[in-house]
Design an enzyme around this catalytic site. Structure first.
Site, PDB file in Angstrom:
ATOM      1  N   GLN A 102       1.005  -1.105   0.029  1.00  0.00           N
ATOM      2  CA  GLN A 102      -0.036  -0.205   0.008  1.00  0.00           C
ATOM      3  C   GLN A 102       0.875   1.281   0.042  1.00  0.00           C
ATOM      4  O   GLN A 102       1.646   1.514   0.727  1.00  0.00           O
ATOM      5  CB  GLN A 102      -0.898  -0.106   1.183  1.00  0.00           C
ATOM      6  CG  GLN A 102      -1.891   1.212   0.913  1.00  0.00           C
ATOM      7  CD  GLN A 102      -2.918   1.359   2.234  1.00  0.00           C
ATOM      8  OE1 GLN A 102      -2.481   1.451   3.320  1.00  0.00           O
ATOM      9  NE2 GLN A 102      -4.320   1.452   2.010  1.00  0.00           N
ATOM     10  N   TYR A 187      -5.727  11.070   3.903  1.00  0.00           N
ATOM     11  CA  TYR A 187      -4.331  11.406   3.523  1.00  0.00           C
ATOM     12  C   TYR A 187      -4.251  11.935   2.164  1.00  0.00           C
ATOM     13  O   TYR A 187      -5.299  12.466   1.796  1.00  0.00           O
ATOM     14  CB  TYR A 187      -3.566  10.034   3.749  1.00  0.00           C
ATOM     15  CG  TYR A 187      -3.533   9.286   4.882  1.00  0.00           C
ATOM     16  CD1 TYR A 187      -3.042   9.988   6.036  1.00  0.00           C
ATOM     17  CD2 TYR A 187      -4.076   8.178   5.297  1.00  0.00           C
ATOM     18  CE1 TYR A 187      -3.062   9.562   7.378  1.00  0.00           C
ATOM     19  CE2 TYR A 187      -4.247   7.770   6.362  1.00  0.00           C
ATOM     20  CZ  TYR A 187      -3.675   8.259   7.357  1.00  0.00           C
ATOM     21  OH  TYR A 187      -3.750   7.522   8.818  1.00  0.00           O
ATOM     22  N   ARG A 234      -7.405   2.326  -3.278  1.00  0.00           N
ATOM     23  CA  ARG A 234      -8.306   2.351  -2.124  1.00  0.00           C
ATOM     24  C   ARG A 234      -8.883   3.811  -2.109  1.00  0.00           C
ATOM     25  O   ARG A 234      -8.134   4.738  -1.826  1.00  0.00           O
ATOM     26  CB  ARG A 234      -7.580   1.615  -0.684  1.00  0.00           C
ATOM     27  CG  ARG A 234      -8.599   1.806   0.214  1.00  0.00           C
ATOM     28  CD  ARG A 234      -7.714   1.391   1.407  1.00  0.00           C
ATOM     29  NE  ARG A 234      -8.681   0.183   2.315  1.00  0.00           N
ATOM     30  CZ  ARG A 234      -8.682   0.119   3.636  1.00  0.00           C
ATOM     31  NH1 ARG A 234      -8.177   0.834   4.294  1.00  0.00           N
ATOM     32  NH2 ARG A 234      -9.643  -0.865   3.999  1.00  0.00           N
ATOM     33  N   GLY A 325      -9.727  -6.379   8.387  1.00  0.00           N
ATOM     34  CA  GLY A 325      -8.640  -5.736   9.149  1.00  0.00           C
ATOM     35  C   GLY A 325      -8.643  -6.167  10.531  1.00  0.00           C
ATOM     36  O   GLY A 325      -7.901  -7.285  10.497  1.00  0.00           O
ATOM     37  N   ARG A 326      -9.252  -5.810  11.447  1.00  0.00           N
ATOM     38  CA  ARG A 326      -9.063  -6.355  12.902  1.00  0.00           C
ATOM     39  C   ARG A 326      -9.223  -7.849  13.028  1.00  0.00           C
ATOM     40  O   ARG A 326      -8.284  -8.357  13.731  1.00  0.00           O
ATOM     41  CB  ARG A 326     -10.008  -5.712  13.976  1.00  0.00           C
ATOM     42  CG  ARG A 326      -9.809  -4.103  13.968  1.00  0.00           C
ATOM     43  CD  ARG A 326     -10.832  -3.186  14.446  1.00  0.00           C
ATOM     44  NE  ARG A 326     -11.975  -3.220  13.496  1.00  0.00           N
ATOM     45  CZ  ARG A 326     -12.976  -2.451  13.631  1.00  0.00           C
ATOM     46  NH1 ARG A 326     -13.291  -1.795  14.838  1.00  0.00           N
ATOM     47  NH2 ARG A 326     -13.848  -2.464  12.581  1.00  0.00           N
TER      48      ARG A 326
HETATM   49  C1  LIG Z   1      -4.453  -0.960  13.576  1.00  0.00           C
HETATM   50  C2  LIG Z   1      -5.050  -0.424  12.274  1.00  0.00           C
HETATM   51  C3  LIG Z   1      -4.315   0.070  11.553  1.00  0.00           C
HETATM   52  C4  LIG Z   1      -4.679   0.454  10.109  1.00  0.00           C
HETATM   53  N1  LIG Z   1      -4.000   0.890   9.164  1.00  0.00           N
HETATM   54  C5  LIG Z   1      -4.247   1.082   7.802  1.00  0.00           C
HETATM   55  C6  LIG Z   1      -3.563   1.438   6.995  1.00  0.00           C
HETATM   56  O1  LIG Z   1      -2.146   1.517   7.147  1.00  0.00           O
HETATM   57  N2  LIG Z   1      -4.126   1.767   5.815  1.00  0.00           N
HETATM   58  C7  LIG Z   1      -5.371   1.778   5.428  1.00  0.00           C
HETATM   59  O2  LIG Z   1      -5.982   2.312   4.398  1.00  0.00           O
HETATM   60  N3  LIG Z   1      -6.277   1.640   6.622  1.00  0.00           N
HETATM   61  C8  LIG Z   1      -5.771   1.156   7.602  1.00  0.00           C
HETATM   62  N4  LIG Z   1      -6.643   0.875   8.675  1.00  0.00           N
HETATM   63  C9  LIG Z   1      -8.205   0.560   8.289  1.00  0.00           C
HETATM   64  C10 LIG Z   1      -8.479  -0.861   8.237  1.00  0.00           C
HETATM   65  O3  LIG Z   1      -7.621  -1.375   6.629  1.00  0.00           O
HETATM   66  C11 LIG Z   1      -9.698  -1.153   7.946  1.00  0.00           C
HETATM   67  O4  LIG Z   1     -10.365  -0.254   6.981  1.00  0.00           O
HETATM   68  C12 LIG Z   1     -10.660  -1.024   9.207  1.00  0.00           C
HETATM   69  O5  LIG Z   1      -9.723  -1.502  10.186  1.00  0.00           O
HETATM   70  C13 LIG Z   1     -12.092  -1.486   9.229  1.00  0.00           C
HETATM   71  O6  LIG Z   1     -12.016  -3.032   8.782  1.00  0.00           O
HETATM   72  P1  LIG Z   1     -12.308  -4.108   9.653  1.00  0.00           P
HETATM   73  O7  LIG Z   1     -13.799  -3.567  10.494  1.00  0.00           O
HETATM   74  O8  LIG Z   1     -12.418  -5.187   9.168  1.00  0.00           O
HETATM   75  O9  LIG Z   1     -11.318  -3.936  10.968  1.00  0.00           O
HETATM   76  C14 LIG Z   1      -6.355   0.339   9.929  1.00  0.00           C
HETATM   77  C15 LIG Z   1      -7.033  -0.357  10.813  1.00  0.00           C
HETATM   78  C16 LIG Z   1      -6.515  -0.596  12.133  1.00  0.00           C
HETATM   79  C17 LIG Z   1      -7.410  -1.141  12.915  1.00  0.00           C
END
Ligand SMILES: Cc1cc2nc3c(=O)[nH]c(=O)nc-3n(C[C@H](O)[C@H](O)[C@H](O)COP(=O)(O)O)c2cc1C
Length: 367
Positions: A102, A187, A234, A325-326
């Site tokens: 990314q 961003y 994205r 993500g999580r």
């Molecule tokens: C610890 C953490 C770090 C994240 N870092 C990024 C990142 O580097 N780039 C990005 O586009 N989104 C980032 N996100 C957003 C996640 O990609 C995702 O959109 C968000 O966690 C919701 O998805 P989920 O409900 O499956 O966790 C991050 C989220 C979390 C929790």
């Protein structure tokens, strides 16, 4: 496990084939070296543990020094950084996986201490009062109010596009299977898209086409280097944090999606990142209504998904794949767990950013 589980159906994404539709969303974990932004052996372990993902999208990775907004995040702009990523991608491939890098520029969500000699840069010099960077003070990290930015000049925009293209070449040299252009989460690229941040009166501001221009020129420059079939994008059309407040995000995001359709990129990734806020309600239905099916290629959806919604949205044809993500952070074997209906380890937010093995490489697999 249902017969013909939609989550486990293979998929062609541009130039690559993936064996399932359970993707790992990009997750910043702040465990690279600082300030040189090298990937570490611990990151090799973490990513290779998650190689059963249909596709891993790496944590956001800085395309240049001025792109940095958070200490301990990795980069892909120096030869040392490229070399540091090679063991990561090799281990993911050896474990049968695929991984995109990314590409990240934080813009004004940054602090001058992260790139001494220049304040952060953005579409405008408008200060973001709610933006926080993460800086290093001695050996410790701390949140810090973002430093007021200065607006990029036209010449600097051209140089920034070149930085993205060079970073994409570096990513392929480092062994990544492709790149994801990060146009989401407030961003730099969304700071151009959103009219409450972008007050320019040149060809990068004002009209829908002008506000979409930087993202599309970045995609074109990156695709010219690595091939459109290795480029994902994205976006987060309803994002309302980090000072983004677009009163009418539909037209510009539909314009972007239609333009990306014409470019035949690998996938469009629609993120409902607001689901990270405690108690937030999913807004994916709103995002899908807003996008009106304007992108013709593979669509990856993310944000607050559980297995039932994931299967439903793939079966309905709303999504080609779902990024988790999580859930992926806490479950290295997530595709197998979802397919079999095994319980999931809960993620521990205290270890999301920074630290070492704890809450990073020590989440157990089911077996
Ligand atoms: C610890 C953490 C770090 C994240 N870092 C990024 C990142 O580097 N780039 C990005 O586009 N989104 C980032 N996100 C957003 C996640 O990609 C995702 O959109 C968000 O966690 C919701 O998805 P989920 O409900 O499956 O966790 C991050 C989220 C979390 C929790």
């Amino acid at each position: 496990m249902p017969d013909n589980d939609p989550l486990l159906t293979p998929l062609t994404l541009g130039a690559i084939e993936v064996p399932n539709r359970v993707f790992m969303a990009p997750l910043t974990r702040s465990r690279a070296t600082d300030p040189d932004g090298l990937a570490t052996p611990l990151m090799t372990t973490y990513y290779s543990q998650r190689a059963t993902a249909g596709l891993i999208i790496s944590e956001a990775t800085n395309i240049s020094e001025i792109a940095r907004g958070y200490a301990w995040t990795p980069g892909i702009y120096s030869a040392e950084q490229v070399a540091s990523w090679q063991p990561v991608t090799a281990a993911v491939h050896a474990a049968g996986g695929r991984i995109f890098c990314q590409l990240w520029h934080t813009g004004r969500v940054s602090h001058e201490s992260l790139h001494p000699g220049s304040p952060p840069v953005s579409s405008s010099s408008l200060e973001c009062e709610q933006c926080q960077a993460f800086i290093r003070v001695g050996d410790r990290g701390q949140r810090a109010a973002a430093t007021p930015p200065r607006a990029l000049s036209a010449v600097e925009i051209a140089a920034t596009i070149e930085d993205y293209a060079a970073a994409a070449v570096n990513a392929i040299t480092a062994g990544f299977d492709g790149v994801e252009v990060h146009g989401a989460n407030g961003y730099l690229l969304q700071q151009f898209i959103s009219p409450n941040v972008n007050n320019r009166d040149d060809r990068y501001g004002g009209s829908t086409a002008n506000r979409a221009r930087l993202l599309l020129e970045v995609v074109d420059a990156v695709a010219a280097e690595v091939g459109g079939g290795r480029v994902g994008v994205r976006i987060s059309p309803v994002f309302g944090f980090s000072g983004i407040a677009d009163p009418d995000p539909g037209p510009v995001h539909r314009y972007i999606a239609a333009a990306l359709s014409d470019r035949a990129i690998a996938f469009l990734h629609l993120a409902d990142t607001g689901t990270m806020a405690p108690g937030a309600q999913p807004r994916m239905d709103e995002i899908l209504a807003l996008m009106q099916g304007t992108f013709g290629g593979p669509v990856v959806l993310n944000g607050g998904y559980d297995v039932e919604r994931a299967r439903r949205d793939i079966a309905r044809g709303e999504a080609s794949a779902i990024a988790f993500g999580r859930a992926f952070l806490a479950n290295p074997d997530l595709p197998a767990r979802l397919a079999a209906g095994y319980p999931l380890n809960p993620p521990d937010p205290r270890t999301f950013y920074g630290g070492a093995e704890t809450g990073y490489t020590d989440y157990p697999s089911w077996s």
